[in-house]
Design a protein around this motif. Structure first.
Motif, mmCIF file in Angstrom:
data_model
loop_
_atom_site.group_PDB
_atom_site.id
_atom_site.type_symbol
_atom_site.label_atom_id
_atom_site.label_comp_id
_atom_site.label_asym_id
_atom_site.label_seq_id
_atom_site.Cartn_x
_atom_site.Cartn_y
_atom_site.Cartn_z
ATOM 1 N N THR B 6 0.867 -1.189 0.000
ATOM 2 C CA THR B 6 0.000 0.000 0.000
ATOM 3 C C THR B 6 0.895 1.227 0.000
ATOM 4 O O THR B 6 1.822 1.339 0.799
ATOM 5 N N VAL B 7 0.617 2.111 -0.937
ATOM 6 C CA VAL B 7 1.494 3.263 -1.145
ATOM 7 C C VAL B 7 0.642 4.527 -1.227
ATOM 8 O O VAL B 7 -0.353 4.563 -1.940
ATOM 9 N N ASN B 34 5.128 8.756 0.913
ATOM 10 C CA ASN B 34 5.122 8.581 2.361
ATOM 11 C C ASN B 34 6.375 7.812 2.792
ATOM 12 O O ASN B 34 6.668 6.742 2.269
ATOM 13 N N ASP B 37 6.083 4.184 3.537
ATOM 14 C CA ASP B 37 5.796 3.356 2.363
ATOM 15 C C ASP B 37 7.045 3.153 1.510
ATOM 16 O O ASP B 37 7.188 2.131 0.827
ATOM 17 N N VAL B 59 -0.681 -0.593 -4.447
ATOM 18 C CA VAL B 59 -2.073 -0.128 -4.504
ATOM 19 C C VAL B 59 -2.183 1.197 -3.761
ATOM 20 O O VAL B 59 -1.626 1.364 -2.672
ATOM 21 N N VAL B 61 -4.968 4.549 -2.959
ATOM 22 C CA VAL B 61 -6.229 5.272 -3.089
ATOM 23 C C VAL B 61 -5.837 6.731 -3.227
ATOM 24 O O VAL B 61 -5.341 7.328 -2.273
ATOM 25 N N LYS B 100 -10.424 3.929 3.828
ATOM 26 C CA LYS B 100 -9.292 3.571 2.973
ATOM 27 C C LYS B 100 -9.100 2.056 2.956
ATOM 28 O O LYS B 100 -8.882 1.453 1.904
ATOM 29 N N SER B 118 2.448 -2.581 4.427
ATOM 30 C CA SER B 118 1.840 -1.276 4.556
ATOM 31 C C SER B 118 2.826 -0.436 5.362
ATOM 32 O O SER B 118 3.831 -0.959 5.836
ATOM 33 N N GLY B 119 2.568 0.852 5.514
ATOM 34 C CA GLY B 119 3.440 1.664 6.355
ATOM 35 C C GLY B 119 2.842 1.786 7.746
ATOM 36 O O GLY B 119 1.644 1.611 7.933
ATOM 37 N N GLN B 121 2.459 4.512 9.410
ATOM 38 C CA GLN B 121 1.517 5.632 9.375
ATOM 39 C C GLN B 121 1.760 6.496 8.147
ATOM 40 O O GLN B 121 2.817 6.436 7.532
ATOM 41 N N SER B 122 0.757 7.274 7.802
ATOM 42 C CA SER B 122 0.948 8.281 6.770
ATOM 43 C C SER B 122 1.457 9.542 7.469
ATOM 44 O O SER B 122 0.961 9.917 8.529
ATOM 45 N N PHE B 127 -2.980 8.440 10.989
ATOM 46 C CA PHE B 127 -3.958 7.609 11.703
ATOM 47 C C PHE B 127 -3.265 6.384 12.302
ATOM 48 O O PHE B 127 -3.632 5.904 13.353
ATOM 49 N N ALA B 128 -2.277 5.870 11.577
ATOM 50 C CA ALA B 128 -1.560 4.667 11.996
ATOM 51 C C ALA B 128 -2.511 3.497 12.188
ATOM 52 O O ALA B 128 -2.361 2.709 13.124
ATOM 53 N N ALA B 129 -3.502 3.391 11.311
ATOM 54 C CA ALA B 129 -4.547 2.384 11.514
ATOM 55 C C ALA B 129 -4.961 1.646 10.246
ATOM 56 O O ALA B 129 -5.637 0.623 10.337
ATOM 57 N N THR B 130 -4.565 2.138 9.078
ATOM 58 C CA THR B 130 -5.092 1.564 7.839
ATOM 59 C C THR B 130 -4.673 0.099 7.661
ATOM 60 O O THR B 130 -5.487 -0.752 7.293
HETATM 61 N N1 LIG Z 1 -4.702 6.614 0.328
HETATM 62 C C1 LIG Z 1 -3.975 5.510 0.551
HETATM 63 N N2 LIG Z 1 -3.691 4.645 -0.446
HETATM 64 C C2 LIG Z 1 -2.939 3.545 -0.227
HETATM 65 N N3 LIG Z 1 -2.421 3.239 0.963
HETATM 66 C C3 LIG Z 1 -2.664 4.057 1.984
HETATM 67 C C4 LIG Z 1 -3.455 5.227 1.850
HETATM 68 N N4 LIG Z 1 -3.513 5.841 3.056
HETATM 69 C C5 LIG Z 1 -2.792 5.087 3.908
HETATM 70 N N5 LIG Z 1 -2.279 4.014 3.270
HETATM 71 C C6 LIG Z 1 -1.396 2.981 3.826
HETATM 72 O O1 LIG Z 1 -1.651 2.856 5.204
HETATM 73 C C7 LIG Z 1 -0.495 3.231 5.978
HETATM 74 C C8 LIG Z 1 -0.959 3.897 7.245
HETATM 75 O O2 LIG Z 1 -1.675 5.076 6.955
HETATM 76 P P1 LIG Z 1 -2.606 5.812 8.022
HETATM 77 O O3 LIG Z 1 -3.441 4.783 8.672
HETATM 78 O O4 LIG Z 1 -3.374 6.814 7.223
HETATM 79 O O5 LIG Z 1 -1.664 6.490 8.978
HETATM 80 C C9 LIG Z 1 0.335 4.084 5.028
HETATM 81 O O6 LIG Z 1 1.706 4.001 5.360
HETATM 82 C C10 LIG Z 1 0.043 3.435 3.692
HETATM 83 O O7 LIG Z 1 0.850 2.279 3.492
#
Ligand SMILES: Nc1ncnc2c1ncn2[C@@H]1O[C@H](COP(=O)(O)O)[C@@H](O)[C@H]1O
Ligand SMILES: Cc1cc2nc3c(=O)[nH]c(=O)nc-3n(C[C@H](O)[C@H](O)[C@H](O)COP(=O)(O)OP(=O)(O)OC[C@H]3O[C@@H](n4cnc5c(N)ncnc54)[C@H](O)[C@@H]3O)c2cc1C
Lengths: 317, 263
Positions: B6-7, B34, B37, B59, B61, B100, B118-119, B121-122, B127-130
């Motif tokens: 996920t990027v 990110n 990522d 992938v 979004v 997401k 996945s990473g 967090q973004s 959020f550190a939850a995706t």
């Molecule tokens: N719009 C997006 N499209 C693809 N991957 C995402 C997206 N937003 C977040 N991620 C993945 O989810 C991880 C955590 O993001 P978050 O939960 O927003 O902090 C990121 O490091 C990405 O790998």
């Protein structure tokens, strides 16, 4: 109604965030006229349970299963507790282990999830304050649902004082072992390394603003002129420019020097977690809006490549 | 074996900025891959270099803008990319982690990867939850904040280190298929070579709408409303020295001497 907070522990000790969750939970419970329940899963639940009878806690539930955190066990236990207590709000820590189970619990219970809360307001509906863009702005998120799962930023709420009179009750869950598909096999401490930055009186700490490994020379020169020790934020260590034992922050060392000079460091929450206890904090950063200035005592808003050599010169370097 | 990564691109705010409505005014934002990522892509590419017959798919979004970082991931060695977007998604001002993950899960169900990276967090929303939400939606196993990864394909097991607070790693074995959220520092992300950048132009990048993923508008429903954004009141009372570098350095030197430093 009920607010349920889930405590965190590691290797036999409750972590501070557990008591902070009690304060945050009490705040929400007061605002909504609810009871505050606290749960603790795995480990020495009996003594953890006693320790969690803090002021403001109405009941403590203990789940006696295994020793250390395992997310598959936690998800099942918290799901069962939520089924039983139907908490309006579920409070979990925004810690590394919190990140490892809170999203799964929220998803399983179909609770909306808001992470890394730094403020909570329940007045009819729930409004959560959180930060964005590396703490440069604050945002509010309103939850249009009667349930929510929240992860709470460590060290934002005070620890609740001990001395409450909550009941501690074992909670029976039959953990489905077939659904436990991960096994914690042990722990490993980061190696000791050449210096112990937590012993230093004066730290010159360098961040991503230094741009390149070769530029570190000006940091070493300043540290030598000040008879200080060099430490760093995470990106400098991730890049391999300094060893891990010099990293300050959540996943590095917590330091409390007399003087901490942050050079080209923005002041991300995970960094600040490791150095906010310094007596005097000095920041050199070209961005006047960098969050490090919120905790600094003295600052220079300018290019570090100009300021650092000039400072070194002041000390005859 | 297939690895899905996920990027996302993240917005970085200029030193000076203004807020326009709910967000920082677009004029003060620049976008980059990110950081977390970047490490996830590198980890996937290294797996593909170590093990034969591995396909790395990214992938995202995101709007058309995000193709810049997607091409970057392709230039670093990913084989192909999927980007999810349409007008209905563009209308949402808050893409929360659950939404997401719902969209990413639809792609994951089509791709059926053995491993998803996945990473943690973004860098913008944090959020550190995706990743973990995605795992739960897929019924996969997972591990968050991974700073070391060893794959045992025969056993169907990932042995990982999870980076806990205070310089302690937790060692965990995770059954595959799994989603791992990757922490910075796990590897050394490569720079894209000129050849890589050229090749990336010809690698497949499919854009998919909700409908093409078999989803309808309900996938975008969320009870979370983004209601305000503002600059936090500075709690600090920092004394900020102003002037030319030799002046400010002189004043700071005075402070340090008063503290007994560098006498
Ligand atoms: N719009 C997006 N499209 C693809 N991957 C995402 C997206 N937003 C977040 N991620 C993945 O989810 C991880 C955590 O993001 P978050 O939960 O927003 O902090 C990121 O490091 C990405 O790998
Ligand atoms: C689970 C987890 C654990 C983490 N643990 C840690 C940890 O232990 N320690 C840690 O530090 N981080 C940690 N982080 C990372 C943290 O979120 C930040 O990414 C990191 O602290 C940023 O480091 P930085 O301030 O050096 O870089 P940036 O945030 O990129 O800041 C660089 C700063 O340098 C300034 N700058 C640039 N050029 C110049 C110049 N020429 N002159 C003056 N100033 C300049 C910029 O204005 C900016 O403010 C963790 C993150 C996660 C998710």
């Amino acid at each position: 109604m009920t607010v349920l907070a889930v405590a965190e522990h590691r290797r036999g000790e409750l972590r501070d965030v557990s008591h902070e969750l009690v304060s945050a939970g009490r705040e929400l419970a007061d605002a909504t006229g609810s009871e505050l329940h606290v749960a603790v899963v795995s480990g020495d639940v009996e003594s953890f349970g006693d320790e969690l009878t803090r002021e403001g806690v109405d009941a403590v539930h203990t789940v006696d299963y295994g020793e250390e955190f395992n997310h598959d066990v936690y998800v099942q236990a918290v799901e069962a507790l939520a089924d039983d207590l139907d908490p309006q709000y579920l409070l979990l820590p925004h810690t590394v282990n919190g990140l490892d189970y809170a999203p799964a619990v929220a998803e399983r219970l179909d609770y909306p999830l808001v992470t890394d809360a730094v403020g909570l307001e329940a007045d009819g509906s729930l409004t959560v304050t959180r930060e964005m863009y590396g703490s440069k702005v604050e945002t509010t998120i309103e939850v249009e649902s009667d349930h929510a799962a929240l992860t709470v930023r460590p060290a934002e709420w005070p620890a609740a004082p001990s001395g409450g009179d909550a009941t501690v009750e074992p909670f029976d869950v039959s953990i489905d072992e077939g659904a436990v598909r991960s096994t914690v096999t042990g722990f490993e401490e980061a190696a000791g390394g050449d210096v112990d930055i937590s012993e230093a009186d004066v730290l010159v700490s360098v961040g991503r603003g230094i741009e390149e490994e070769d530029n570190l020379d000006i940091i070493w020169d300043l540290a030598e002129a000040l008879d200080a020790t060099v430490s760093a934020s995470r990106p400098v260590v991730d890049n391999g420019w300094l060893p891990k034992n010099r990293q300050v922050g959540q996943s590095g060392k917590v330091v409390t020097p007399d003087v901490y000079i942050a050079v080209g460091i923005s002041g991300a929450v995970q960094h600040v977690a490791g150095m906010k206890g310094a007596d005097t904090i000095i920041a050199i950063n070209k961005d006047p809006n960098a969050p490090i200035f919120d905790i600094a005592d003295y600052g220079i808003v300018d290019d570090l490549f100009e300021v650092v050599p000039a400072l070194t010169e002041q000390f005859g370097g | 074996m297939k690895v899905l990564v996920t990027v996302t691109d993240v917005a970085v705010v200029d030193d000076e900025f203004e807020i326009d409505g709910l967000d920082v005014d677009e004029r003060y934002l620049t976008y980059e891959l990110n950081e977390w990522d970047d490490y996830a892509v590198e980890e996937a590419v290294q797996i593909a270099e170590d093990v034969t017959d591995v396909e790395v798919v990214t992938v995202t979004v995101g709007p058309e803008r995000s193709e810049e970082v997607i091409r970057k991931a392709l230039a670093k060695g990913a084989d192909r990319a999927v980007r999810v977007w349409d007008d209905a998604i563009a209308e949402r001002d808050l893409l929360d982690a659950e939404t997401k993950a719902e969209l990413l899960a639809a792609v994951a169900r089509e791709e059926e990867p053995d491993l998803i990276l996945s990473g943690v967090q973004s860098g913008d929303d944090s959020f550190a939850a995706t990743g973990v939400t995605l795992a739960e939606k897929l019924g996969d196993e997972w591990a968050a904040v991974v700073n070391q990864l060893d794959l045992d394909q025969d056993e169907g097991l990932a042995s990982v280190h999870r980076e806990l607070e205070g310089g302690v790693d937790e060692l965990t074995d995770v059954e595959l298929p799994a989603v791992l959220t990757i922490q910075t520092g796990i590897n050394e992300p490569r720079y894209a070579s000129l050849r890589g950048i050229r090749q990336a132009q010809n690698k497949p990048l499919d854009v998919k709408s909700l409908e093409e993923l078999g989803l309808d508008g309900s996938a975008l429903e969320s009870p979370l409303r983004w209601t305000a954004t503002y600059e936090p009141e500075s709690e600090g009372e920092a004394t900020v020295f102003e002037g030319a570098p030799d002046e400010t350095a002189g004043e700071l030197a005075g402070v340090l001497r008063d503290e007994g430093v560098g006498q």
